[in-house]
Motif scaffolding. Structure first.
Motif, PDB file in Angstrom:
ATOM      1  N   GLU A  44       0.780   5.482   0.995  1.00 24.57           N
ATOM      2  CA  GLU A  44       1.442   5.979  -0.207  1.00 24.57           C
ATOM      3  C   GLU A  44       0.595   7.001  -0.955  1.00 24.57           C
ATOM      4  O   GLU A  44       1.101   7.737  -1.808  1.00 24.57           O
ATOM      5  N   SER A  71      -3.364  -2.834   4.608  1.00 17.77           N
ATOM      6  CA  SER A  71      -1.922  -2.620   4.516  1.00 17.77           C
ATOM      7  C   SER A  71      -1.599  -1.175   4.841  1.00 17.77           C
ATOM      8  O   SER A  71      -2.398  -0.261   4.580  1.00 17.77           O
ATOM      9  N   ASP A  72      -0.400  -0.965   5.373  1.00 17.10           N
ATOM     10  CA  ASP A  72       0.075   0.405   5.562  1.00 17.10           C
ATOM     11  C   ASP A  72       0.515   1.039   4.252  1.00 17.10           C
ATOM     12  O   ASP A  72       0.846   2.235   4.225  1.00 17.10           O
ATOM     13  N   ARG A  73       0.496   0.284   3.166  1.00 16.00           N
ATOM     14  CA  ARG A  73       0.838   0.863   1.872  1.00 16.00           C
ATOM     15  C   ARG A  73      -0.199   1.895   1.421  1.00 16.00           C
ATOM     16  O   ARG A  73       0.078   2.687   0.517  1.00 16.00           O
ATOM     17  N   HIS A  74      -1.356   1.912   2.054  1.00 11.33           N
ATOM     18  CA  HIS A  74      -2.334   2.952   1.731  1.00 11.33           C
ATOM     19  C   HIS A  74      -1.802   4.341   2.081  1.00 11.33           C
ATOM     20  O   HIS A  74      -2.298   5.337   1.550  1.00 11.33           O
ATOM     21  N   ILE A  77      -6.212  -3.393  -4.330  1.00 11.22           N
ATOM     22  CA  ILE A  77      -5.717  -2.661  -3.174  1.00 11.22           C
ATOM     23  C   ILE A  77      -6.853  -2.105  -2.336  1.00 11.22           C
ATOM     24  O   ILE A  77      -6.683  -1.837  -1.149  1.00 11.22           O
ATOM     25  N   ARG A 130      -9.197  -1.563   4.358  1.00 11.27           N
ATOM     26  CA  ARG A 130      -7.944  -1.018   3.861  1.00 11.27           C
ATOM     27  C   ARG A 130      -6.893  -0.865   4.955  1.00 11.27           C
ATOM     28  O   ARG A 130      -5.894  -1.572   4.957  1.00 11.27           O
ATOM     29  N   GLY A 152       5.574  -3.143 -10.665  1.00  9.83           N
ATOM     30  CA  GLY A 152       4.286  -2.579 -10.303  1.00  9.83           C
ATOM     31  C   GLY A 152       3.564  -1.984 -11.499  1.00  9.83           C
ATOM     32  O   GLY A 152       4.132  -1.827 -12.586  1.00  9.83           O
ATOM     33  N   GLY A 156       4.318   3.041  -6.573  1.00 11.66           N
ATOM     34  CA  GLY A 156       3.467   2.985  -5.397  1.00 11.66           C
ATOM     35  C   GLY A 156       1.991   2.852  -5.720  1.00 11.66           C
ATOM     36  O   GLY A 156       1.568   2.890  -6.877  1.00 11.66           O
ATOM     37  N   TRP A 157       1.210   2.681  -4.665  1.00 15.39           N
ATOM     38  CA  TRP A 157      -0.239   2.565  -4.812  1.00 15.39           C
ATOM     39  C   TRP A 157      -0.860   3.933  -5.121  1.00 15.39           C
ATOM     40  O   TRP A 157      -0.268   4.967  -4.875  1.00 15.39           O
TER      41      TRP A 157
END
Length: 363
Positions: free
Chosen positions: A234, A229-232, A224, A277, A78, A188-189
């Motif tokens: 982060e 994504s649920d990575r938001h 991003i 997002r 990353g 992470g993001w």
């Protein structure tokens, strides 16, 4: 070696370039750095297990120019991890992180080197511009950031510097400061959040170069900010790290709590309201996490709530009123359609887009 060589007294700069999936843009990035013939500038390019031809491109540049060194990573770590890997190999007094799909406008290195030599700051903040498909260039100046203040200065002299772009790429940093503050990028993001704010708080000498020295490519694919994504989620860990740094400072950074808190809520609202997002099903849970952080990090003395609609949204978070937030967003979206001359449709669902808040990075 040119006349602007090591004998000039200007500090050595390491340009760290993390690379992943940017084959189409990489040559533009590297050429913009290497076009200026300074022997005291090194490029540490990190191939973050890129799946395309980036690794071979980097090796070709290293074979032709001794200023380029390449680090090949076996697995993808990353953006933050790649920057850390490049930093570990950097030898310059100052470090500049330049993403592999962006580039430096002509003369940027010269301007940065001259300013570093003149003021020797811990952090030099530079102006940047966003470049959109088709070539439209939108400058994002820091005009007025230092009005009435001599430089270099400390963040306590001008806390509003926290409102400038959070991007690591807009800050040229004394390498020693990163070691003294034990500051590296988190995984992470939204990794710039937990880097940029602690960096400015730790610096004793901050300077601002009001010249566009960085071109930030706005591309629709792979960012991003346009990835559902649920990575938001982060982003919550990144701000937890920011406030942990404040807590660990033994009161020295408490003066920044109100501004950091305001920026945090603004940033969360941008993510929550952007339909590109978060998945629709995740919005209520994201709002709940915002409410918890609001209660957890609210400064004891309060903070300056923004005016207008943004301030109203802050109040809705404070009151844990998700239903009112969704209603407000639906009305706002309908009014926006009317202003654009479109026929209003039925009220939008909870995923309605929000207007970005200008005082916080949306990256």
């Amino acid at each position: 070696m040119s006349s602007a060589d090591l004998s000039s007294g200007q500090p050595r700069i390491s340009v760290v370039v993390p690379v992943h999936g940017v084959e189409a843009y990489l040559a533009t990035c590297l050429d913009s750095i290497l076009a200026e013939p300074y022997a005291d500038v090194e490029v540490v390019a990190v191939d973050d297990a890129s799946p395309d031809g980036c690794g071979a491109i980097l090796d070709g540049y290293a074979a032709r120019d001794p200023r380029v060194r390449v680090v090949h990573l076996a697995t993808n770590v990353g953006l933050g991890g790649a920057r850390n890997a490049g930093l570990a190999q950097a030898t310059g007094e100052y470090v500049w992180f330049v993403d592999g799909d962006d580039w430096l406008p002509a003369g940027s290195l010269a301007a940065v080197r001259e300013r570093l030599a003149a003021t020797r700051p811990d952090v030099l903040i530079i102006d940047h511009a966003e470049v959109f498909p088709g070539g439209r260039v939108v400058p994002r100046p820091s005009a007025g950031a230092l009005a009435g203040h001599a430089t270099p200065l400390r963040l306590a002299d001008r806390p509003h510097l926290l409102r400038l772009a959070q991007s690591a790429c807009t800050k040229v940093v004394r390498r020693g400061l990163l070691d003294e503050a034990a500051l590296r990028f988190r995984g992470g993001w939204y990794e710039d959040v937990a880097y940029s704010h602690p960096l400015l708080m730790a610096a004793d000498r901050i300077d601002v170069l009001e010249r566009v020295c960085y071109h930030y490519r706005q591309q629709p694919q792979g960012r991003i900010t346009v990835t559902r994504s649920d990575r938001h989620f982060e982003v919550f860990d990144q701000y937890a790290a920011v406030f942990a740094a404040v807590d660990a400072a033994g009161g020295r950074h408490d003066v920044f709590r109100p501004e950091l808190f305001r920026l945090m809520v603004n940033h969360y609202l941008v993510i929550l309201g952007n339909e590109a997002r978060l998945p629709d099903a995740s919005r209520r849970e994201f709002f709940r996490r915002m409410v918890l952080d609001h209660r957890r990090w609210l400064p004891a003395g309060g903070y300056a709530v923004p005016d207008g609609v943004t301030g109203l949204k802050h109040r809705l978070v404070e009151r844990d009123n998700y239903l009112a937030w969704t209603t407000l967003r639906s009305v706002h979206r309908t009014l926006g359609r009317v202003r654009r001359g479109r026929t209003p449709s039925a009220p939008a669902p909870a995923a309605a887009a929000t207007t970005p808040v200008p005082t916080v990075s949306t990256g």
